[in-house]
Write an enzyme that holds these catalytic residues in place. Sequence first.
Site, PDB file in Angstrom:
ATOM      1  N   LYS A 129       0.863  -1.193   0.000  1.00  0.00           N
ATOM      2  CA  LYS A 129       0.000   0.000   0.000  1.00  0.00           C
ATOM      3  C   LYS A 129       0.887   1.227   0.000  1.00  0.00           C
ATOM      4  CE  LYS A 129      -4.477   0.754   0.219  1.00  0.00           C
ATOM      5  NZ  LYS A 129      -5.606  -0.138  -0.111  1.00  0.00           N
ATOM      6  N   ASP A 169      -7.048   4.300  -4.285  1.00  0.00           N
ATOM      7  CA  ASP A 169      -7.705   4.135  -2.988  1.00  0.00           C
ATOM      8  C   ASP A 169      -8.343   5.504  -2.737  1.00  0.00           C
ATOM      9  OD1 ASP A 169      -7.690   2.032  -0.589  1.00  0.00           O
ATOM     10  OD2 ASP A 169      -7.513   3.985   0.343  1.00  0.00           O
TER      11      ASP A 169
HETATM   12  N1  GLU Z   1      -7.415   0.169  -2.765  1.00  0.00           N
HETATM   13  C1  GLU Z   1      -8.161  -1.015  -3.061  1.00  0.00           C
HETATM   14  C2  GLU Z   1      -8.175  -1.940  -1.874  1.00  0.00           C
HETATM   15  O1  GLU Z   1      -8.242  -1.470  -0.750  1.00  0.00           O
HETATM   16  C3  GLU Z   1      -7.758  -1.675  -4.367  1.00  0.00           C
HETATM   17  C4  GLU Z   1      -6.309  -1.943  -4.543  1.00  0.00           C
HETATM   18  C5  GLU Z   1      -5.926  -2.461  -5.940  1.00  0.00           C
HETATM   19  O2  GLU Z   1      -6.748  -2.553  -6.822  1.00  0.00           O
HETATM   20  O3  GLU Z   1      -4.734  -2.747  -6.085  1.00  0.00           O
HETATM   21  O4  GLU Z   1      -8.181  -3.137  -1.969  1.00  0.00           O
END
Ligand code: GLU
Length: 448
Positions: A129, A169
């Site tokens: 992340k 996100d």
């Molecule tokens: N931010 C999204 C999550 O919390 C998606 C992340 C992504 O698609 O890599 O899973």
Amino acid sequence: MTTLDEKIEPIYKAVLDRNPGEVEFHQAVREVLESLGPVLVKHPEFAHYKLIERICEPERQIIFRVPWVDTHGKVQINRGFRVEFNSALGPYKGGLRFHPSVYLGIIKFLGFEQVFKNSLTGMPIGGGKGGSDFDPKGKTDGDIMRFCQSFMSELYRHIGEHTDVPAGDIGVGGREIGFMFGQYKRITNRWEAGVLTGKGLNWGGSLVRTEATGYGAAYFVDEMLKVRKDSFDGKTCVVSGSGNVAIYTIEKINQLGGKVVACSDSAGYIYDEKGIDLELVQQIKEIERRRINVYTEKHKHAKYVAGGNIWEIPCQVAMPSATQNEINGKDAAMLVKNGCIAVGEGANMPTTPEGVKVFLDAGIAYGPGKAANAGGVATSALEMQQNACRDSWDFAYTEDRLHKIMQNIHKDCYETAEEYGAPGNYVIGANIAGFIKVSRAMLAMGVV
Ligand code: GLU
């Protein structure tokens, strides 16, 4: 709070000592560790090889300066992060969050959750992340572009289709992914589709990715309801937030026969007893990028409550889709008292530990974020598949893949909970099923 197994207590203590002040990270770790006691009894090899200790320590943490010049010619400095948490199952995968509340503790909680979520999808993706304390609110397109370009000018050296694949996100959607992809391409001289997901549809993006988190969350709740011989049909629902996750959660609930009467933003909530007008919400949030209170300009019958608590509205299904810790113990108790029978988390960790306890004690169907909102990242993995073979699938096929993935995640969590003597407890099911898959892979790869 549930007590921790005596073997696990010292591991949690070490996490607290090694990561001072990162309260959200502590919360996310504790929640998983509370489920793992029985796993060590069945799998003593996991304890011997210190799998839990290893999983709690990110493989790599990157913090960097993001300098940029705003519309008024003023120099601005933000902080950028990418936490590459675990790559046992595939390249690091997870979104970027741009929000003023971002600091290392938020990114680490999100990265940690992502490891288990991605494992549950069954797709070949590790967990990571990133993000920044940059506040996109009220910024011009030019500001956003210059910030994204500066952010990518550092991030590019750490990512790649086989290394680490960021996406969106909170605060990062199609516009931001576009600016970042452009800068990556310029710096590396590579048109490398697989380096980012959530791309535009005419340059490597996947159909259904935009809708995926919300659709997936509604599908997950639908599965939980089916187990209880129930469905969305005729149910009154409340969906917090009004961003990407909330919008497509509302759309899918409508398609499945439910009625969403409220949504919100950080300033207040809208209550519309006739059912939220989704087209209007999309116009306000996705096109005009304005606040949700303007909803009442068009719909005079609807009520806007500034600073209100959306969980006071009676509903049968609640889908928190805004941000972490938006439902506390009191909110949870109020929901249960008002007749709520199912909760599906579109956001990451939206319920506090006290709230989770209320839902579990009440025996309602409670789908934690790492299972319920996995549809977004799962569809990102489908985007990577399409990119890898330079193909693009149609909407119906891609949505069907997403639907099946959500059904499998539900089944996996449900069966794992039964196997470990906690039938109907999706928290235990998700934590254990996610953990075992990652642990087996790590075990096979030796002490790395
Ligand atoms: N931010 C999204 C999550 O919390 C998606 C992340 C992504 O698609 O890599 O899973």
